[in-house]
Design a protein around this motif. Sequence first.
Motif, PDB file in Angstrom:
ATOM      1  N   UNK A 119      -5.538 -46.922 -19.922  1.00 32.40           N
ATOM      2  CA  UNK A 119      -5.184 -48.176 -19.239  1.00 32.40           C
ATOM      3  C   UNK A 119      -6.090 -48.462 -18.044  1.00 32.40           C
ATOM      4  N   UNK A 120      -7.170 -47.696 -17.905  1.00 32.66           N
ATOM      5  CA  UNK A 120      -8.068 -47.899 -16.762  1.00 32.66           C
ATOM      6  C   UNK A 120      -8.967 -49.107 -16.970  1.00 32.66           C
ATOM      7  N   UNK A 121      -9.712 -49.462 -15.947  1.00 30.84           N
ATOM      8  CA  UNK A 121     -10.665 -50.554 -16.099  1.00 30.84           C
ATOM      9  C   UNK A 121     -12.083 -49.987 -16.176  1.00 30.84           C
ATOM     10  N   UNK A 144     -16.487 -51.095 -16.184  1.00 29.73           N
ATOM     11  CA  UNK A 144     -17.415 -52.081 -15.653  1.00 29.73           C
ATOM     12  C   UNK A 144     -18.695 -52.074 -16.485  1.00 29.73           C
ATOM     13  N   UNK A 192     -25.161 -53.450 -15.280  1.00 33.39           N
ATOM     14  CA  UNK A 192     -25.824 -54.681 -14.835  1.00 33.39           C
ATOM     15  C   UNK A 192     -26.995 -54.993 -15.767  1.00 33.39           C
ATOM     16  N   UNK A 203     -29.655 -60.779  -9.191  1.00 36.89           N
ATOM     17  CA  UNK A 203     -28.419 -61.365  -9.734  1.00 36.89           C
ATOM     18  C   UNK A 203     -28.353 -62.875  -9.636  1.00 36.89           C
ATOM     19  N   UNK A 204     -29.218 -63.489  -8.811  1.00 35.76           N
ATOM     20  CA  UNK A 204     -29.040 -64.923  -8.549  1.00 35.76           C
ATOM     21  C   UNK A 204     -30.304 -65.748  -8.775  1.00 35.76           C
ATOM     22  N   UNK A 210     -25.338 -67.782 -10.054  1.00 40.80           N
ATOM     23  CA  UNK A 210     -25.313 -66.418 -10.570  1.00 40.80           C
ATOM     24  C   UNK A 210     -25.967 -66.407 -11.954  1.00 40.80           C
ATOM     25  N   UNK A 269     -23.514 -66.184 -14.746  1.00 41.76           N
ATOM     26  CA  UNK A 269     -22.836 -67.469 -14.979  1.00 41.76           C
ATOM     27  C   UNK A 269     -23.742 -68.417 -15.760  1.00 41.76           C
ATOM     28  N   UNK A 308     -18.298 -60.427 -16.397  1.00 39.00           N
ATOM     29  CA  UNK A 308     -17.948 -61.145 -15.159  1.00 39.00           C
ATOM     30  C   UNK A 308     -16.737 -60.582 -14.420  1.00 39.00           C
ATOM     31  N   UNK A 309     -15.768 -60.054 -15.168  1.00 39.72           N
ATOM     32  CA  UNK A 309     -14.492 -59.702 -14.524  1.00 39.72           C
ATOM     33  C   UNK A 309     -14.035 -58.258 -14.746  1.00 39.72           C
ATOM     34  N   UNK A 310     -14.936 -57.358 -15.060  1.00 39.48           N
ATOM     35  CA  UNK A 310     -14.593 -55.979 -15.462  1.00 39.48           C
ATOM     36  C   UNK A 310     -13.755 -55.996 -16.755  1.00 39.48           C
ATOM     37  N   UNK A 327     -10.608 -54.316 -19.158  1.00 37.75           N
ATOM     38  CA  UNK A 327      -9.351 -53.575 -19.154  1.00 37.75           C
ATOM     39  C   UNK A 327      -8.567 -53.988 -20.402  1.00 37.75           C
ATOM     40  N   UNK A 371      -2.491 -46.833 -16.071  1.00 42.56           N
ATOM     41  CA  UNK A 371      -2.389 -48.145 -15.438  1.00 42.56           C
ATOM     42  C   UNK A 371      -3.547 -48.409 -14.491  1.00 42.56           C
ATOM     43  N   UNK A 399      -4.493 -45.738 -11.839  1.00 46.92           N
ATOM     44  CA  UNK A 399      -4.361 -44.356 -12.307  1.00 46.92           C
ATOM     45  C   UNK A 399      -5.455 -43.432 -11.765  1.00 46.92           C
ATOM     46  N   UNK A 429      -9.258 -63.028 -11.007  1.00 43.40           N
ATOM     47  CA  UNK A 429     -10.472 -62.301 -11.341  1.00 43.40           C
ATOM     48  C   UNK A 429     -11.721 -63.011 -10.831  1.00 43.40           C
ATOM     49  N   UNK A 464     -10.541 -52.121  -8.375  1.00 44.01           N
ATOM     50  CA  UNK A 464     -10.990 -53.127  -9.343  1.00 44.01           C
ATOM     51  C   UNK A 464     -11.275 -54.464  -8.648  1.00 44.01           C
ATOM     52  N   UNK A 469     -15.073 -56.477  -8.014  1.00 39.76           N
ATOM     53  CA  UNK A 469     -15.333 -57.888  -8.354  1.00 39.76           C
ATOM     54  C   UNK A 469     -15.761 -58.676  -7.126  1.00 39.76           C
ATOM     55  N   UNK A 494     -23.504 -62.003  -5.891  1.00 37.33           N
ATOM     56  CA  UNK A 494     -24.002 -63.035  -6.825  1.00 37.33           C
ATOM     57  C   UNK A 494     -24.120 -64.396  -6.148  1.00 37.33           C
ATOM     58  N   UNK A 547     -18.318 -46.746 -10.442  1.00 40.94           N
ATOM     59  CA  UNK A 547     -17.700 -47.845 -11.197  1.00 40.94           C
ATOM     60  C   UNK A 547     -18.385 -49.182 -10.927  1.00 40.94           C
ATOM     61  N   UNK A 550     -21.519 -49.924 -10.681  1.00 47.03           N
ATOM     62  CA  UNK A 550     -22.613 -50.148 -11.627  1.00 47.03           C
ATOM     63  C   UNK A 550     -23.875 -50.691 -10.993  1.00 47.03           C
TER      64      UNK A 550
END
Lengths: 290, 386
Positions: free
Chosen positions: A116-118, A120, A123, A128-129, A138, A141, A210-212, A214, B45, B48, B217, B241, B245, B252, B272, B274
């Motif tokens: 359940x982790x997130x 990434x 890159x 980035x821009x 971006x 984007x 864009x939003x990680x 999960x 979760x 975690x 997000x 998290x 972002x 960005x 994480x 990156x």
Amino acid sequence: MSLQIIINGLALGSVYALIATGFALIFNVLKFSNFAHGAMMTCGAFVGYFLAAGKGFGLFPTILISMIAGGVIGIGGEFIAFKRIIANHSSHIYFFVSSITLGTLLEGIVTLKVGANFYNYPRFFKVATINIGNIIISKSDAMMFCFSTMALLLLWYIIRYTKQGRAIRSVSFDRDTASLMGINVESVILITFFVSGALAGLAGVFLGINYTLYPTLGSLVVKGFIASVIGGLGSLPGAIIGAVFLGLLETLLIHTVGSGYAPALTFSVMLIFLLVRPQGISGSNIQEKA
Amino acid sequence: MKIIVKKCVTVFFCALVATLGLSAQGNAEKSDSEIVIGCIQDTTGPTSTMGKMVEEGALYAIDEVNAAGGINGKTIKMITYDTKGDVNEAINAYTRAVSTDKVKAIIGPPIANIALAIAPISEKYSVPIIGLGVDPKCQQKTDGTTYKNMFCLQPSTISQGTIMADYAIKERGCKTFGIIYNESNAYSVSLVDPFLNAAEKAGATIVDKVSYNANDKDFKTLLNDMISAKVDAIYSPGYTQEIILITQQARALGYKGDLIFGLDACPPFNTLLGEDADGIYFINNYDASDPKLVSIINDMKQKKNLDITNKFFLGYDIGKVIAQSFTEVGTDSKAVRDYIEHLTNFKGMTGDITIDPATHFPTGLKMVMYTYKGTTPVMLEHYSAD
């Protein structure tokens, strides 16, 4: 509203457009809302992540393979959840129940596999821009906007000018008559699910970048649904118009009233559309099965 | 036929009675040789990464105690309950721990929302919860008195927010700030006012203060005004998290100023993210160059291939404090609670811990400010929380 806010809104709208189009495509042909679309996005996004982070794939192969994977998952989903329902002309409610069940199943499999982790995405850009005067865009984007536009133009071309596209439109208009005219309805439905799944895979990769990433990433499908309702359920141009409108509206609301009230006002706009103009901006008026 | 059914039922009940009898005997044997404690954490979760580390640290401490002979010949057994980041799961876990498993003490969560949910219920029992919920509301009621069983083994958000503001202004020379925080998260909310008050007291200006929600997000629009105003630093007390972002989206949008984060920017944030984490300044519980810590870090890498983080050492300290209380006052939960309330000068991995009975927080405990060079954490300075 400053130009920077409009650019942010367009970027957000282009993601919603991808979600809404895949969603609207199924509705257009089969007249039901596929709520498993979000979970298909998640699956596509994770396929992309493991290719990019684990195997060191570049952006373009990652997107391409994720789209194919999304398409295959779409076909698999059709086979597992909808094939018999369509064949048996079952009660409308089964489409809704089956799509929710399939979505939960796919999400559960992803959670079991990755936890359940997130995560990434790596890159893809060193810088980035892109700076144009005082405006900062971006790169992710801009890339998302370009890819979304290209994918949607390609879809429009296929549906408008190819034999398969005409078959999809025929099945969408009247499945039984299309079958009598010699169109293989089953294969058209499979193609529709493949294209919808491919769009879900593409949207999933962009959302991940864009939003990680999960396991419940697919919950963003709600935005696609709202965009479809605003644009006109079942209408592909309407889905795109609705999505861009929603992206700009959300960005404007966040900028003016803040993040707390923005979701409530967004849903209020959807309710107003349902009350005042249920056929949406595009004027599409398809009766949903479930 | 009836006779056969009767015989089957009789045999079944006999077997059931025998099984229950044997298991009860087994439990009795276990309870004679074990002291059971609970560990309520998010092991799955969104948070975690924190919960697992607290659990690992506590386990490491308990294993050390057991290997050294335990507590008066008894071993400590830790039962972990997964809250999944959900307050209802946490309440169920707590109820089960105190009423079914009869734990003597609980290693509490590092998540303020979870601690806040457990706090009122904990009043009905006499089992101490030694946790890491830094929002003062986790330990104190609205009337200012403490929840009798709720303790925190790291400085409160009041201390942490003040330290971060002082560091940004005095050491980094920041004069203007933008604040972006999660209004649906008690931890995040409780870190805003202490920072804001300390910053304004030091003569700094808060140019923009915006909030977001748990499901948000896309922060670009929220960040837009503060970045346009060219603030010296953006302060964001959110979970890992979210701040990943916020970092990515602020960069960005071309933002090149400082980013001030709380404990959630500690490693594994750097891996994480990156990308390079230069310009990020964050608070931490320990000095990673301490030889004692380094040996544990290396040991965990060797044993379990784990890159341990600050939450590991917080969990370790809680485990050791509980073990010390058992040694000093026995295993009666009330006595353990009283002992922890008056804990003095405990030499922990995160510093010398003395609990203030009026707040149930440590008093005088030092914290450390860090930054990143590329993706490598670099220690900057020790700060007293008071």
